[in-house]
Design a protein around this motif. Structure first.
Motif, PDB file in Angstrom:
ATOM      1  N   UNK A 117     -33.383   4.304  63.871  1.00  0.00           N
ATOM      2  CA  UNK A 117     -33.259   5.363  62.872  1.00  0.00           C
ATOM      3  C   UNK A 117     -34.358   5.988  62.386  1.00  0.00           C
ATOM      4  N   UNK A 118     -34.200   7.495  62.208  1.00  0.00           N
ATOM      5  CA  UNK A 118     -35.544   8.178  61.736  1.00  0.00           C
ATOM      6  C   UNK A 118     -36.298   7.757  60.809  1.00  0.00           C
ATOM      7  N   UNK A 119     -35.670   7.013  59.776  1.00  0.00           N
ATOM      8  CA  UNK A 119     -36.192   6.612  58.865  1.00  0.00           C
ATOM      9  C   UNK A 119     -37.335   5.367  59.123  1.00  0.00           C
ATOM     10  N   UNK A 147     -38.768  11.645  61.656  1.00  0.00           N
ATOM     11  CA  UNK A 147     -38.097  12.290  62.399  1.00  0.00           C
ATOM     12  C   UNK A 147     -38.806  13.135  63.603  1.00  0.00           C
ATOM     13  N   UNK A 148     -38.203  13.484  64.735  1.00  0.00           N
ATOM     14  CA  UNK A 148     -38.823  14.096  65.701  1.00  0.00           C
ATOM     15  C   UNK A 148     -40.067  15.330  65.466  1.00  0.00           C
ATOM     16  N   UNK A 149     -39.232  15.849  64.386  1.00  0.00           N
ATOM     17  CA  UNK A 149     -39.949  17.245  63.967  1.00  0.00           C
ATOM     18  C   UNK A 149     -41.433  16.784  63.547  1.00  0.00           C
ATOM     19  N   UNK A 150     -41.707  15.516  63.020  1.00  0.00           N
ATOM     20  CA  UNK A 150     -42.928  14.981  62.423  1.00  0.00           C
ATOM     21  C   UNK A 150     -43.753  14.606  63.206  1.00  0.00           C
ATOM     22  N   UNK A 151     -43.401  14.162  64.605  1.00  0.00           N
ATOM     23  CA  UNK A 151     -44.153  13.910  65.729  1.00  0.00           C
ATOM     24  C   UNK A 151     -45.240  14.916  66.257  1.00  0.00           C
ATOM     25  N   UNK A 152     -46.508  15.005  66.083  1.00  0.00           N
ATOM     26  CA  UNK A 152     -47.341  16.012  66.502  1.00  0.00           C
ATOM     27  C   UNK A 152     -47.401  16.033  68.004  1.00  0.00           C
ATOM     28  N   UNK A 153     -47.897  16.936  68.511  1.00  0.00           N
ATOM     29  CA  UNK A 153     -47.560  17.115  70.113  1.00  0.00           C
ATOM     30  C   UNK A 153     -48.630  16.264  70.806  1.00  0.00           C
ATOM     31  N   UNK A 164     -47.475  13.602  73.585  1.00  0.00           N
ATOM     32  CA  UNK A 164     -48.322  13.448  74.653  1.00  0.00           C
ATOM     33  C   UNK A 164     -48.612  12.127  75.458  1.00  0.00           C
ATOM     34  N   UNK A 165     -49.358  11.600  74.187  1.00  0.00           N
ATOM     35  CA  UNK A 165     -50.096  10.230  74.255  1.00  0.00           C
ATOM     36  C   UNK A 165     -48.862   9.156  74.637  1.00  0.00           C
TER      37      UNK A 165
END
Length: 75
Positions: A20-22, A26-32, A36-37
């Motif tokens: 779960x995202x919790x 959420x994917x939107x919180x993942x920095x680019x 990449x890493x």
């Protein structure tokens, strides 16, 4: 990335992907940079992933255009 490596990657990460995202955010919180890493650690070239996604979405958009239909909006 080869098709075989891609299948192995998704098989190994299936459980993680279903969390779960919790737990992970959420994917939107993942920095680019972090994305990449994570891709590199999974043995995937981020630029290759980006290029493959672009080609898939481009082909899909062309299918919609050829059929005279608008591309669905993101939801």
């Amino acid at each position: 990335m080869s098709e075989q490596k891609e299948r192995i990657f998704f098989r190994k990460t299936r459980g993680w992907l279903n969390c779960p995202d919790s737990l992970y955010g959420s994917p939107s919180e993942l920095e680019s940079r972090e994305a990449r890493e994570l891709l590199r650690r999974a043995g995937m070239d981020p630029e290759d992933v980006k290029a493959r996604l672009y080609r898939r979405f481009d082909a899909l958009a062309k299918e919609y255009a050829a059929a005279g239909r608008p591309v669905p909006a993101l939801t």
